[in-house]
Design an enzyme around this catalytic site. Structure first.
Site, mmCIF file in Angstrom:
data_model
loop_
_atom_site.group_PDB
_atom_site.id
_atom_site.type_symbol
_atom_site.label_atom_id
_atom_site.label_comp_id
_atom_site.label_asym_id
_atom_site.label_seq_id
_atom_site.Cartn_x
_atom_site.Cartn_y
_atom_site.Cartn_z
ATOM 1 N N LYS A 6 -10.178 4.336 0.452
ATOM 2 C CA LYS A 6 -9.889 3.837 1.810
ATOM 3 C C LYS A 6 -11.135 3.966 2.685
ATOM 4 O O LYS A 6 -11.186 4.753 3.634
ATOM 5 C CB LYS A 6 -8.690 4.596 2.394
ATOM 6 N N GLU A 44 -4.141 -7.626 -3.178
ATOM 7 C CA GLU A 44 -3.672 -7.028 -1.916
ATOM 8 C C GLU A 44 -3.167 -8.097 -0.953
ATOM 9 O O GLU A 44 -3.636 -9.233 -0.981
ATOM 10 C CB GLU A 44 -4.833 -6.315 -1.209
ATOM 11 N N ARG A 84 -5.107 11.292 -1.313
ATOM 12 C CA ARG A 84 -5.853 10.027 -1.393
ATOM 13 C C ARG A 84 -7.178 10.147 -0.652
ATOM 14 O O ARG A 84 -8.203 9.622 -1.104
ATOM 15 C CB ARG A 84 -5.011 8.874 -0.830
HETATM 16 N N1 PLP Z 1 -3.662 -1.693 1.097
HETATM 17 C C1 PLP Z 1 -4.562 -1.561 2.083
HETATM 18 C C2 PLP Z 1 -5.851 -2.314 1.960
HETATM 19 C C3 PLP Z 1 -4.285 -0.742 3.183
HETATM 20 O O1 PLP Z 1 -5.168 -0.614 4.170
HETATM 21 C C4 PLP Z 1 -3.062 -0.046 3.245
HETATM 22 C C5 PLP Z 1 -2.755 0.840 4.358
HETATM 23 O O2 PLP Z 1 -2.951 2.013 4.271
HETATM 24 C C6 PLP Z 1 -2.150 -0.215 2.199
HETATM 25 C C7 PLP Z 1 -2.478 -1.037 1.142
HETATM 26 C C8 PLP Z 1 -0.847 0.511 2.213
HETATM 27 O O3 PLP Z 1 -1.003 1.862 1.885
HETATM 28 P P1 PLP Z 1 0.002 2.948 2.433
HETATM 29 O O4 PLP Z 1 1.358 2.541 1.976
HETATM 30 O O5 PLP Z 1 -0.433 4.209 1.791
HETATM 31 O O6 PLP Z 1 -0.121 2.952 3.895
HETATM 32 C C1 COI Z 2 -2.130 1.580 7.304
HETATM 33 O O1 COI Z 2 -1.084 1.027 6.993
HETATM 34 O O2 COI Z 2 -2.213 2.763 7.655
HETATM 35 C C2 COI Z 2 -3.367 0.828 7.255
HETATM 36 O O3 COI Z 2 -4.341 1.348 6.836
HETATM 37 C C3 COI Z 2 -3.385 -0.474 7.829
HETATM 38 C C4 COI Z 2 -4.384 -0.421 8.939
HETATM 39 C C5 COI Z 2 -5.737 -0.809 8.461
HETATM 40 C C6 COI Z 2 -3.942 -1.051 10.165
#
Ligand code: PLP
Ligand code: COI
Length: 340
Positions: free
Chosen positions: A185, A221, A83
Site C-alpha cells: 500500500k 483491481e 499489511r
Molecule cells: N485495493 C486498493 C488499491 C485499495 O486502495 C484498497 C483500500 O484499502 C483496497 C483494494 C481494499 O482494501 P481493504 O479492504 O483492506 O480496505
Molecule cells: C481504503 O479503502 O482505505 C483505501 O485505501 C481507499 C482510499 C485510497 C480512499
C-alpha cells in the site's frame, strides 16, 4: 462533559475534516519512541526526505463504528498492522509492532470520540495510519528516520449513492508492474491511478478497472478496491495476483460467503472475456465497503451484470452481514473486533 460537534452525519462524503488529535511516533537510531497525541495537523520535515523524492512511504485505511448501544469498535486493525509491515518490508521501512499500531488507532479513536458518527447514519470514523521516510538524505537509499502517524475523520460513502450500482470502464493503463509494488500500500500506486481515474470519471464512470499488467486479459483491481463476482452457479469468485492489494474486506467477504452463506469461494483468474459467468459483481474495500457493479465497459460495449439500478440478492446479503458485523449487530468471528 463530553464534547459535541456540529456535523450533518447523513450527508458526509469522503472529504478531509480536521479532528482534534492525531498520534505521532518517530523512529530514530533503530527504535520507535512511545508516541504521543498532538493537536497540530501540519508536519515539518526535511526537504530531503525520502518520502518526498523516492516514494518511501505507505498508508493504511480502517474504520471505527458506533454500535446500537452507543459503544465504539474497530474492524480488524491487526490485519492493517500486518499489511503495513508487509509493505514496510518491501520498501525497507522499519517494522511497527502490531501492539503499537493498534494502540495508536485506539488512542486516536478515544481522543476524537465526538467525531464517531451515531449508529444508523451510515457514516463511520475513517482511520488513516501512514509512515514516511524523513530526515536529511539525497541518495536513493532508505531514510535515516521515520515518522508513523494515525489521524481520523468521519466519512460517508466513498461513491455518492452508497448501495446503488455504478458502472466502471476498463483502462489500458496499469497501476502496478507484475512483480512491482501493487501488493503493497504505497502512494506511488495511487499516483499512477490518478490519470486513469480522471479519464474514467470524465467519461461518466465511477472509476476504472485495471487488467493484469502482464497480459491485459484478467481483471485485477477496481480503482481503490478489489473485485468480486458471483457466478451463475452461486460461487464467490475474486482475482488472484501478486500485483493486487490484498483487501481485508475481500478476505472478510470470502469468509462470510463460505461460513455464513455456505457458498463456494474461489480466488483465481477472472478473464475479461468471460464476464458472462457472473450474475452479480461488486467492488469491495474499507472506503468502498461493497459497491455493487452495474456494468463494465470494455472495447466500447457495456456488460451489465444483475442490473444498472438494482443491487443483486447475493451482494445485498453479503453487505448486510458485513455491515452487521462491523456495527455490532451480528456476532463477529473471533478476533475481528476491537472494542474501545
Ligand atoms: N485495493 C486498493 C488499491 C485499495 O486502495 C484498497 C483500500 O484499502 C483496497 C483494494 C481494499 O482494501 P481493504 O479492504 O483492506 O480496505
Ligand atoms: C481504503 O479503502 O482505505 C483505501 O485505501 C481507499 C482510499 C485510497 C480512499
Amino acid at each position: 462533559m463530553s464534547k459535541t460537534v456540529n456535523i450533518d452525519w447523513t450527508n458526509l462524503g469522503f472529504d478531509y475534516i480536521k479532528t482534534d488529535l492525531r498520534y505521532i511516533s518517530t523512529w530514530k537510531d533503530g527504535s520507535w519512541d512511545k508516541g504521543q497525541l498532538v493537536e497540530d495537523n501540519m508536519l515539518t520535515i526535511s526537504e530531503a526526505s525520502t518520502a518526498l523524492h523516492y516514494g518511501q512511504q505507505c498508508f493504511e485505511g480502517l474504520k471505527a463504528y458506533r454500535t446500537k448501544d452507543g459503544n465504539i469498535q474497530i474492524f480488524r486493525p491487526d490485519q492493517n498492522g500486518k499489511r503495513m509491515n508487509r509493505t514496510n518490508l518491501r520498501i525497507l521501512m522499519p517494522e511497527i509492532s502490531e501492539e503499537q499500531f493498534i494502540d495508536a488507532c485506539v488512542q486516536v479513536v478515544k481522543a476524537n470520540e465526538a467525531y464517531v458518527p451515531p449508529y444508523g447514519t451510515g457514516a463511520t470514523l475513517y482511520l488513516r495510519p501512514f509512515m514516511i521516510g524523513v530526515g536529511h538524505n539525497i541518495g536513493v537509499k532508505p531514510a535515516p528516520e521515520y515518522l508513523f502517524s494515525v489521524f481520523c475523520l468521519p466519512v460517508g460513502p466513498y461513491f455518492k449513492g452508497g448501495q446503488t450500482p455504478v458502472n466502471y470502464t476498463i483502462t489500458s493503463f496499469d497501476r502496478a508492474a507484475p512483480y512491482g509494488t501493487g501488493g503493497a500500500k504505497v502512494g506511488g500506486n495511487y499516483a499512477a491511478s490518478l490519470q486513469p481515474h480522471q479519464d474514467a470519471a470524465d467519461r461518466g464512470f465511477a472509476d476504472c478497472i485495471y487488467l493484469d499488467p502482464t497480459t491485459h486479459t484478467k481483471i485485477e483491481e477496481v480503482g481503490a478496491a478489489n473485485f468480486f463476482g458471483i457466478t451463475k452457479d452461486n460461487k464467490f469468485v475474486t482475482p488472484k495476483s501478486p500485483s493486487i492489494l490484498p483487501s481485508i474486506t475481500k478476505y472478510s467477504l470470502m469468509h462470510i460467503a463460505k461460513e455464513y452463506l455456505k457458498m463456494e469461494v474461489e480466488e483465481r483468474d477472472v478473464l475479461i472475456d468471460n464476464l458472462d459467468q457472473f450474475k452479480e459483481a461488486g467492488a469491495c474495500g474499507t472506503a468502498a465497503v461493497i459497491t455493487p457493479i452495474g456494468g463494465i465497459e470494455y472495447n466500447g460495449k457495456l456488460h451489465v451484470f444483475h442490473s444498472e439500478t438494482e443491487v443483486g440478492p447475493v451482494t445485498t446479503e453479503l453487505y448486510r452481514i458485513l455491515c452487521g458485523i462491523q456495527y455490532g449487530d451480528i456476532e463477529a468471528p473471533e478476533g475481528w473486533i476491537v472494542k474501545i
